[in-house]
Write an enzyme that holds these catalytic residues in place. Structure first.
Site, mmCIF file in Angstrom:
data_model
loop_
_atom_site.group_PDB
_atom_site.id
_atom_site.type_symbol
_atom_site.label_atom_id
_atom_site.label_comp_id
_atom_site.label_asym_id
_atom_site.label_seq_id
_atom_site.Cartn_x
_atom_site.Cartn_y
_atom_site.Cartn_z
ATOM 1 N N GLU A 6 -25.655 14.425 -22.599
ATOM 2 C CA GLU A 6 -25.674 12.951 -22.616
ATOM 3 C C GLU A 6 -24.784 12.459 -23.748
ATOM 4 O O GLU A 6 -24.970 12.836 -24.911
ATOM 5 C CB GLU A 6 -27.107 12.414 -22.792
ATOM 6 C CG GLU A 6 -27.098 10.883 -22.809
ATOM 7 C CD GLU A 6 -28.480 10.240 -22.738
ATOM 8 O OE1 GLU A 6 -29.483 10.954 -22.549
ATOM 9 O OE2 GLU A 6 -28.524 9.009 -22.891
ATOM 10 N N GLU A 23 -24.857 11.675 -30.201
ATOM 11 C CA GLU A 23 -24.881 10.306 -30.738
ATOM 12 C C GLU A 23 -24.231 10.339 -32.111
ATOM 13 O O GLU A 23 -24.467 11.269 -32.896
ATOM 14 C CB GLU A 23 -26.324 9.780 -30.824
ATOM 15 C CG GLU A 23 -26.482 8.366 -31.362
ATOM 16 C CD GLU A 23 -25.624 7.330 -30.634
ATOM 17 O OE1 GLU A 23 -24.669 6.837 -31.268
ATOM 18 O OE2 GLU A 23 -25.869 7.045 -29.461
ATOM 19 N N ASP A 29 -18.530 12.779 -32.496
ATOM 20 C CA ASP A 29 -17.905 12.291 -31.280
ATOM 21 C C ASP A 29 -18.098 13.319 -30.154
ATOM 22 O O ASP A 29 -17.786 14.502 -30.327
ATOM 23 C CB ASP A 29 -16.403 12.093 -31.579
ATOM 24 C CG ASP A 29 -15.703 11.296 -30.498
ATOM 25 O OD1 ASP A 29 -15.896 11.612 -29.312
ATOM 26 O OD2 ASP A 29 -14.957 10.372 -30.854
ATOM 27 N N ASP A 84 -20.246 1.753 -24.988
ATOM 28 C CA ASP A 84 -19.677 0.573 -25.649
ATOM 29 C C ASP A 84 -18.561 0.044 -24.756
ATOM 30 O O ASP A 84 -17.646 0.787 -24.405
ATOM 31 C CB ASP A 84 -19.108 0.964 -27.020
ATOM 32 C CG ASP A 84 -20.204 1.470 -27.955
ATOM 33 O OD1 ASP A 84 -21.306 0.897 -27.951
ATOM 34 O OD2 ASP A 84 -19.957 2.460 -28.673
ATOM 35 N N LYS A 90 -12.194 -6.242 -24.750
ATOM 36 C CA LYS A 90 -10.831 -6.786 -24.892
ATOM 37 C C LYS A 90 -9.808 -5.776 -24.381
ATOM 38 O O LYS A 90 -9.913 -4.587 -24.687
ATOM 39 C CB LYS A 90 -10.546 -7.091 -26.360
ATOM 40 C CG LYS A 90 -11.369 -8.260 -26.866
ATOM 41 C CD LYS A 90 -11.003 -8.624 -28.277
ATOM 42 C CE LYS A 90 -11.911 -9.760 -28.730
ATOM 43 N NZ LYS A 90 -12.092 -9.790 -30.163
ATOM 44 N N ASP A 114 -23.343 -2.389 -17.488
ATOM 45 C CA ASP A 114 -23.676 -3.751 -17.060
ATOM 46 C C ASP A 114 -22.514 -4.693 -17.348
ATOM 47 O O ASP A 114 -22.585 -5.867 -17.022
ATOM 48 C CB ASP A 114 -24.901 -4.256 -17.832
ATOM 49 C CG ASP A 114 -24.639 -4.267 -19.327
ATOM 50 O OD1 ASP A 114 -24.423 -3.170 -19.885
ATOM 51 O OD2 ASP A 114 -24.613 -5.351 -19.938
ATOM 52 N N TYR A 146 -30.465 -0.186 -23.614
ATOM 53 C CA TYR A 146 -29.388 -1.126 -23.274
ATOM 54 C C TYR A 146 -29.521 -1.654 -21.856
ATOM 55 O O TYR A 146 -29.161 -2.790 -21.581
ATOM 56 C CB TYR A 146 -28.010 -0.484 -23.498
ATOM 57 C CG TYR A 146 -27.526 -0.736 -24.899
ATOM 58 C CD1 TYR A 146 -28.023 0.016 -25.955
ATOM 59 C CD2 TYR A 146 -26.618 -1.747 -25.186
ATOM 60 C CE1 TYR A 146 -27.620 -0.228 -27.259
ATOM 61 C CE2 TYR A 146 -26.208 -1.997 -26.478
ATOM 62 C CZ TYR A 146 -26.711 -1.238 -27.504
ATOM 63 O OH TYR A 146 -26.314 -1.496 -28.795
ATOM 64 N N GLU A 147 -30.047 -0.817 -20.982
ATOM 65 C CA GLU A 147 -30.261 -1.306 -19.622
ATOM 66 C C GLU A 147 -31.321 -2.411 -19.641
ATOM 67 O O GLU A 147 -31.163 -3.464 -19.013
ATOM 68 C CB GLU A 147 -30.718 -0.176 -18.707
ATOM 69 C CG GLU A 147 -30.851 -0.657 -17.275
ATOM 70 C CD GLU A 147 -31.810 0.168 -16.461
ATOM 71 O OE1 GLU A 147 -32.952 0.395 -16.906
ATOM 72 O OE2 GLU A 147 -31.399 0.599 -15.379
HETATM 73 C C1 LIG Z 1 -24.054 0.644 -26.095
HETATM 74 S S1 LIG Z 1 -24.842 2.033 -26.749
HETATM 75 C C2 LIG Z 1 -25.838 2.627 -25.383
HETATM 76 C C3 LIG Z 1 -26.906 3.584 -25.815
HETATM 77 C C4 LIG Z 1 -27.779 4.191 -24.701
HETATM 78 N N1 LIG Z 1 -26.995 5.044 -23.838
HETATM 79 C C5 LIG Z 1 -28.478 3.123 -23.917
HETATM 80 O O1 LIG Z 1 -28.136 2.952 -22.734
HETATM 81 O O2 LIG Z 1 -29.374 2.468 -24.477
HETATM 82 C C6 LIG Z 1 -23.522 3.238 -26.793
HETATM 83 C C7 LIG Z 1 -23.805 4.363 -27.755
HETATM 84 O O3 LIG Z 1 -22.796 5.358 -27.636
HETATM 85 C C8 LIG Z 1 -22.515 5.891 -28.917
HETATM 86 N N2 LIG Z 1 -21.143 6.442 -28.837
HETATM 87 C C9 LIG Z 1 -20.004 5.738 -28.654
HETATM 88 N N3 LIG Z 1 -18.948 6.560 -28.582
HETATM 89 C C10 LIG Z 1 -19.427 7.818 -28.719
HETATM 90 C C11 LIG Z 1 -18.819 9.095 -28.736
HETATM 91 N N4 LIG Z 1 -17.497 9.216 -28.576
HETATM 92 N N5 LIG Z 1 -19.595 10.178 -28.897
HETATM 93 C C12 LIG Z 1 -20.943 10.042 -29.044
HETATM 94 N N6 LIG Z 1 -21.586 8.844 -29.036
HETATM 95 C C13 LIG Z 1 -20.832 7.754 -28.873
HETATM 96 C C14 LIG Z 1 -22.655 4.703 -29.850
HETATM 97 O O4 LIG Z 1 -22.948 5.100 -31.169
HETATM 98 C C15 LIG Z 1 -23.818 3.943 -29.205
HETATM 99 O O5 LIG Z 1 -25.060 4.300 -29.774
#
Ligand SMILES: C[S@@+](CC[C@H](N)C(=O)[O-])C[C@H]1O[C@@H](n2cnc3c(N)ncnc32)[C@H](O)[C@@H]1O
Length: 240
Positions: free
Chosen positions: A62, A87, A121, A143, A147, A179, A215-216
């Protein structure tokens, strides 16, 4: 597919899509950590960190687990599957750890045998994984970087598709949910431009075996309409 290949933007205008930067995520640390969170990071996290010698027969990954709701529900529902949860946001990592460990049990609490964490990452891990090692990959509410000039930061990116296709086993699945309307159009466009994955029509309701995420829930509260795709990698099965 070349990293500098120009791409049409989801807004309908052509743009030269730049390759992704080294770091895809925004901030890695939010509000100040409490002492319990510091202890979880110091004492519990090392007990869960992914090590490449860990090779469950069925392996899922994930990307960006946020608070960890989906990852935890999946490891409980599928005890025979190994899940690596990635994460970069420290507060999210603490949130998952605090759900696993009762107060005071940081050093000794039993931890699930089918979960490992990756705190960098996800692309760094993806590059290290052997070919054909993953059965399933989850990218839930990434994320959006709405933009156009930030499109190169989106995890769904033409340059990452060969990497994902390489690590997925034949028949392996990539589940994507978002979304954000710009990102929805973006997923459609990027995935229409590749032959590495079979095309897929998104579901408008969350499929039953997709546990919900924070987030959903927020998107639904704010009356946005998530879309859920299951892409299957287009790789031939090995001959028997
Ligand atoms: C908008 S949040 C959604 C979190 C979760 N999946 C949810 O649906 O509630 C996106 C998450 O992805 C993590 N993230 C973004 N780019 C990432 C990467 N390249 N590797 C690991 N995590 C990442 C961010 O830190 C953030 O917590």
């Amino acid at each position: 597919m070349g990293e500098d290949r120009p791409c049409t933007g989801p807004e309908g205008r052509s743009q030269a899509l730049k390759p992704p930067p080294e770091r895809l995520y925004g901030r890695a640390r939010g509000h100040r950590l409490r002492s319990r969170q510091e202890r979880l990071l110091e004492v519990t996290l090392p007990r869960l960190v992914y090590d490449p010698s860990w090779r469950p027969e069925t392996l899922w990954l994930e990307v960006g687990f946020g608070g960890g709701e989906h990852a935890l529900a999946q490891i409980v529902a599928h005890p025979d599957v190994g899940l690596i949860a990635c994460e970069v946001f420290v507060n999210g990592i603490c949130s998952l750890l605090s759900r696993l460990v009762p107060e005071g049990g940081e050093a000794t609490a039993p931890l699930p045998g089918n979960l490992r964490l990756w705190q960098d990452d996800a692309r760094v891990l993806l590059r290290q994984l052997p070919d054909d090692s993953l059965d399933r990959l989850f990218l839930l509410f990434p994320d959006p970087w709405p933009k156009a000039r930030h499109a190169k930061r989106r995890f769904v990116h033409p340059a990452i598709l060969p990497l994902l296709a390489r690590v997925l086993k034949p028949g392996g699945e990539w589940r994507v949910a978002t979304d954000d309307p710009t990102y929805q159009a973006w997923v459609q466009e990027v995935m229409a431009g590749t032959t590495l994955f079979r095309s897929a029509t998104p579901a408008t309701e969350r499929p039953l075996d997709w546990p919900p995420t924070r987030y959903e829930a927020k998107a639904l509260r704010e009356r946005r309409s998530p879309r859920y795709w299951t892409f299957t990698v287009a790789k031939a099965m090995p001959r028997p």
